[in-house]
Design a protein around this motif. Structure first.
Motif, PDB file in Angstrom:
ATOM      1  N   ARG A  42      68.053  47.800  36.911  1.00  0.00           N
ATOM      2  CA  ARG A  42      67.241  47.005  37.825  1.00  0.00           C
ATOM      3  C   ARG A  42      68.106  46.227  38.799  1.00  0.00           C
ATOM      4  N   LEU A  43      67.647  46.127  40.045  1.00  0.00           N
ATOM      5  CA  LEU A  43      68.388  45.384  41.079  1.00  0.00           C
ATOM      6  C   LEU A  43      67.667  44.085  41.413  1.00  0.00           C
ATOM      7  N   GLY A  44      68.373  43.142  42.003  1.00  0.00           N
ATOM      8  CA  GLY A  44      67.747  41.975  42.622  1.00  0.00           C
ATOM      9  C   GLY A  44      67.280  40.901  41.658  1.00  0.00           C
ATOM     10  N   ASP A  45      66.219  40.146  42.131  1.00  0.00           N
ATOM     11  CA  ASP A  45      65.791  38.928  41.437  1.00  0.00           C
ATOM     12  C   ASP A  45      65.155  39.191  40.080  1.00  0.00           C
ATOM     13  N   VAL A  46      64.306  40.225  40.025  1.00  0.00           N
ATOM     14  CA  VAL A  46      63.589  40.486  38.780  1.00  0.00           C
ATOM     15  C   VAL A  46      64.613  40.911  37.739  1.00  0.00           C
ATOM     16  N   ARG A  47      64.588  40.277  36.583  1.00  0.00           N
ATOM     17  CA  ARG A  47      65.658  40.505  35.644  1.00  0.00           C
ATOM     18  C   ARG A  47      65.676  41.924  35.069  1.00  0.00           C
ATOM     19  N   THR A  48      64.544  42.341  34.552  1.00  0.00           N
ATOM     20  CA  THR A  48      64.528  43.681  33.969  1.00  0.00           C
ATOM     21  C   THR A  48      63.139  44.301  34.082  1.00  0.00           C
ATOM     22  N   PHE A  49      62.976  45.538  33.542  1.00  0.00           N
ATOM     23  CA  PHE A  49      61.683  46.241  33.630  1.00  0.00           C
ATOM     24  C   PHE A  49      60.693  45.653  32.652  1.00  0.00           C
ATOM     25  N   ASN A  50      59.369  45.733  33.031  1.00  0.00           N
ATOM     26  CA  ASN A  50      58.316  45.328  32.097  1.00  0.00           C
ATOM     27  C   ASN A  50      57.227  46.409  32.049  1.00  0.00           C
ATOM     28  N   ARG A  51      56.100  46.107  31.381  1.00  0.00           N
ATOM     29  CA  ARG A  51      55.001  47.081  31.199  1.00  0.00           C
ATOM     30  C   ARG A  51      54.478  47.622  32.536  1.00  0.00           C
ATOM     31  N   ASP A  52      54.411  46.722  33.548  1.00  0.00           N
ATOM     32  CA  ASP A  52      53.913  47.162  34.856  1.00  0.00           C
ATOM     33  C   ASP A  52      54.808  48.247  35.441  1.00  0.00           C
ATOM     34  N   ASP A  53      56.097  48.117  35.200  1.00  0.00           N
ATOM     35  CA  ASP A  53      57.035  49.125  35.723  1.00  0.00           C
ATOM     36  C   ASP A  53      56.818  50.482  35.055  1.00  0.00           C
TER      37      ASP A  53
END
Ligand code: C2E
Ligand code: CA
Ligand code: CA
Length: 587
Positions: free
Chosen positions: A113-124
C-alpha cells in the motif's frame, strides 16, 4: 491467462487499474503450475509494461492459494498470513483467487500500500473483486474477439490457415523480397485429383476425413520450410516465404505429392489420392500477391489438364487461359444464339449403297474463325459446365430433324455422340425420354454413340446409365472401337447393338495387311455377338469394296458424303440415292 492475441494488453490494463484504485505499488497475476510444473507470474512494472517471471518453485502458488479472497494486512499476527506475505515478498496484500474472478485463470494480487492509508481493509477486498470481475468480462470479450479473429483466418474443418491468412502471408513475404530481406518467395497451389469421386461415392463425412488427413500430411511434409493453408474445397496452398532456390521448391513440391501417395483408410477402403501442384516464384513470375497466386493457379490447372504432377508457371499459360476464357464465354453465347448447329453425315449399307441413317455432328459457326470443329470446343464445353446444354441442343435438333424427315416419308435413324461427362449426368435418361416423346420419334431410331474410354472412366455409373437408356429402347453404339480397351468380354456385358470401327483402321486398310486382319476380326466378332458393325472414315472405292466383301454392315465416310447441314440432306438423297423398288434394292 488466455492465448488470445491482445490478452496481454488487456491484462496490463487490469493490473494498472487495480494498482491505481487500490493505491499500491505492486499488482500481479500468479498462474498455477502448468503440466511441466512451471508457474508464471505476470507483474506490472513501474513503466507500465508487463514483466513475466517463470519458475519451477511450485511453493510460490501456495502463497496465493485460497478459495475466497484473502486480506493480508501489514503487521498481521496470523502465522499463515505472515508466511504468505513473506513468500510474495510484500509487506501487505489482497489476493483474489481464480475461482472468484471468472475469466482470469490465475490469482490477482495487489501489494505494498502507498500513501496515507496504512494498509488494506475489507473495502479493498471488495474493490479488487470488482476489478477482477470486470477483467473477467473484458477478457471473455477479448477472447471472443480473438476467437472470431482466429476463425476469420482459419479453415473450420482442418484448422489450417485460410485464403485470407495466406494472402497476408504472401503480402508479407513479398514485402520482405522487395526490401531485400529475403531472396525470393514461392507459392504452390495443390488440388486433389480424385476428391470429387470420394465425396460422391463415400459421402461428405469421408470427404471431410480425407481433407483433414491431407491437411495433416501436407503440414508434416512442408515442416519448417513453409506454411500450409486450405483455400477451399480440395485446394490447398503452400507458402515458402524466403527462398530463391528453385530446386528446393521443387523438392518440397515433390515431397507434397509423395506424402499424398500413401493410400488413406476411409470407410474400410484404402483410397489413393493424386494431386496436381502449380508453382509460382517471386520475384520472377510476379511481385504482387494476387498476381503470384493467380500464376500458381494457372500452373496448377495446366498440371491438372495435362500430365498431372508438378508444374512451374510459364507466362505462355496466361495467354492460353485467356484464350480459353474468351472461348467459354463465346461458346455460352453461341449455344443461345443458334450459331451452334448440327450437321449430318449419311451411313449406308455397302452392298446396296442404301442410306439407312445419319450421324449428327455438332458444328460451331464462329463469326471470325468460321467453322470450329467439335474436337476444339466439345472439350471446352466439358470443362466449363456447358456440356449439358450442348448435348440437349444436339439431341433436340437431331430428333426434330428425324421427325421432320419421317413426316416426309424418309425413315432414317440418327446417331448422336455422347461425351464422358454426359454418361455421368443423372438427368440424361429423363431428358432423352422426354425428347423422344416430344418429337414423337420411335426410340429405336435414335442411336447414342459412346466411346469405350468414356465408359471406362466410371464403369459402375456408365454401365448403369447405358442399361437405363437401353431400357428406353434407344440403340447404343461403341464409337472409335479398337482404340481403347476393346475388351470383348466387356463388350458382351454392355447393352450395345453396334460397334464403330475407328477411322484410323479404316483409312489404313489400303496400306497394311495388319489392319485388314483387325478389321476382319472386328466384323466377324460383331456377327458372332449379334452386333452391327459400322466402318467410319471410308474415303475411297477400294476400301468400300473391301468392307463389302468382309460383310461389314454399314459404311460412313467422305467417299459417300461429308457431313452437311441437316436441311440439305433430303436434296442430297434425291440426287445421290439410286432409285429404289419396293424391296428397297436398286432397280
Ligand atoms: P467421331 O464420332 O468419331 O466422328 C467422326 C468424325 O470423322 C467427324 O469429325 C467426321 O466429320 C469425320 N469423318 C467422317 N468421314 C470421314 C472420312 O472419310 N475421313 C476423315 N478423315 N474424317 C471423316 P468431326 O465432325 O470433326 O467430329 C469429331 C468428333 O467430335 C467426333 O468424332 C465426336 O467424337 C465429336 N463430336 C461430334 N459431334 C458431337 C456432339 O454432338 N456431341 C459430342 N459430345 N461430341 C461430338
Ligand atoms: Ca461418333
Ligand atoms: Ca468415331
Amino acid at each position: 491467462m488466455s492465448a488470445a492475441p491482445g490478452a496481454g494488453g488487456l491484462l496490463a490494463n487490469v493490473l494498472s487499474e487495480a494498482r491505481d484504485l487500490l493505491s499500491c505499488e505492486h499488482a500481479m497475476v500468479v498462474f498455477p503450475p502448468d503440466q511441466d510444473g512451471v508457474t508464471t507470474t505476470v507483474a506490472l512494472g513501474p513503466d507500465g509494461e508487463l514483466r513475466r517471471h517463470e519458475g519451477t518453485d511450485v511453493r510460490a502458488i501456495d502463497h496465493v492459494a485460497c478459495d475466497a479472497p484473502l486480506l493480508l494486512p501489514r503487521g498481521t499476527r496470523d502465522p499463515e498470513a505472515r508466511s504468505r506475505l513473506a513468500g510474495l515478498g510484500l509487506r501487505d496484500a489482497v489476493v483474489v483467487p481464480p475461482s472468484a474472478s471468472a475469466g482470469i485463470s490465475g490469482a490477482l494480487v495487489v501489494g505494498d500500500r502507498l500513501g496515507d492509508v496504512r494498509t488494506f481493509n475489507r473495502d479493498d477486498v471488495l474493490l479488487l473483486e470488482t476489478v477482477a470481475n470486470h477483467a473477467g468480462v473484458a477478457l471473455r470479450n477479448d477472447e471472443l474477439i480473438g476467437r472470431l479473429r482466429h476463425d476469420a483466418l482459419h479453415d473450420a474443418l482442418t484448422g489450417l490457415p485460410n485464403r485470407t491468412h495466406l494472402q497476408r502471408g504472401v503480402t508479407a513475404a513479398l514485402a520482405d523480397v522487395a526490401a531485400g530481406r529475403a531472396p525470393g518467395a514461392a507459392v504452390m497451389i495443390l488440388d486433389l485429383d480424385e476428391f470429387k469421386e470420394v465425396n460422391d461415392t463415400l459421402g461428405h463425412h469421408q470427404g471431410d476425413a480425407l481433407l483433414i488427413e491431407v491437411g495433416a500430411r501436407l503440414t508434416a511434409a512442408v515442416g519448417r520450410a513453409g506454411s500450409v493453408s486450405r483455400l477451399g474445397g480440395d485446394e490447398f496452398a503452400v507458402l515458402l516465404p524466403a527462398t530463391a532456390d528453385e530446386d528446393h521448391v521443387f523438392a518440397v513440391a515433390r515431397a507434397l505429392v509423395q506424402a499424398l501417395r500413401q493410400p488413406v483408410p476411409l470407410d474400410g477402403l484404402w483410397v489413393e489420392i493424386g494431386a496436381s501442384v502449380g508453382i509460382a516464384l517471386a520475384p520472377e513470375h510476379a511481385t504482387e500477391t494476387a498476381a503470384l497466386l493467380k500464376s500458381a493457379d494457372l500452373a496448377m490447372y495446366d498440371a491438372k489438364s495435362s500430365t498431372g504432377g508438378v508444374r512451374l508457371y510459364d507466362p505462355d499459360l496466361h495467354a492460353t487461359s485467356t484464350r480459353r476464357l474468351t472461348l467459354v464465354s463465346e461458346l455460352r453465347a453461341a449455344l443461345h444464339d443458334g450459331s451452334v448447329v448440327v450437321h449430318v453425315q449419311p451411313k449406308a449399307e455397302p452392298a446396296s449403297g442404301r442410306v439407312v441413317g445419319v450421324e449428327a455432328l455438332v458444328r460451331w459457326e464462329h463469326p471470325e474463325r468460321g467453322w470450329v470443329p467439335p474436337d476444339d470446343f466439345v472439350p471446352v464445353a466439358e470443362r466449363s459446365g456447358l456440356l449439358g446444354v450442348l448435348t440437349s441442343r444436339v439431341l433436340d435438333a437431331s430428333l426434330r430433324a428425324c421427325a421432320h424427315w419421317r413426316a416426309s416419308g424418309l425413315d432414317l435413324g440418327i446417331a448422336v455422340n455422347l461425351s464422358t461427362r454426359s454418361l455421368q449426368d443423372p438427368t440424361l435418361v429423363d431428358e432423352v425420354a422426354e425428347l423422344l416423346l416430344r418429337h414423337d420419334v420411335p426410340a429405336d431410331r435414335l442411336t447414342l454413340e459412346v466411346t469405350e474410354s468414356s465408359v471406362m472412366a466410371d464403369p459402375g455409373r456408365a454401365v448403369g446409365m447405358l442399361h437405363q437408356l437401353r431400357g428406353l429402347g434407344v440403340r447404343l453404339s461403341i464409337d472409335d472401337f479398337g482404340t481403347g480397351y476393346s475388351s470383348l468380354a466387356y463388350l458382351q456385358r454392355l447393352p450395345v447393338q453396334e460397334v464403330k470401327i475407328d477411322r484410323s483402321f479404316i483409312s489404313a486398310l489400303g496400306r497394311g495387311a495388319d489392319d485388314v486382319a483387325i478389321v476382319r476380326a472386328i466384323v466377324d466378332l460383331g456377327r458372332h455377338l449379334g452386333l452391327d458393325v459400322v466402318a467410319e472414315g471410308v474415303e475411297d472405292q477400294a476400301t468400300w469394296e473391301l468392307l463389302t466383301s468382309m460383310g461389314c454392315h454399314l459404311v460412313q465416310g467422305w467417299h459417300l458424303a461429308r457431313a452437311m447441314p441437316m436441311q440439305e440432306l433430303p436434296g442430297w438423297l434425291a440426287v445421290h440415292q439410286p432409285a429404289r423398288g419396293h424391296d428397297g434394292l436398286p432397280v
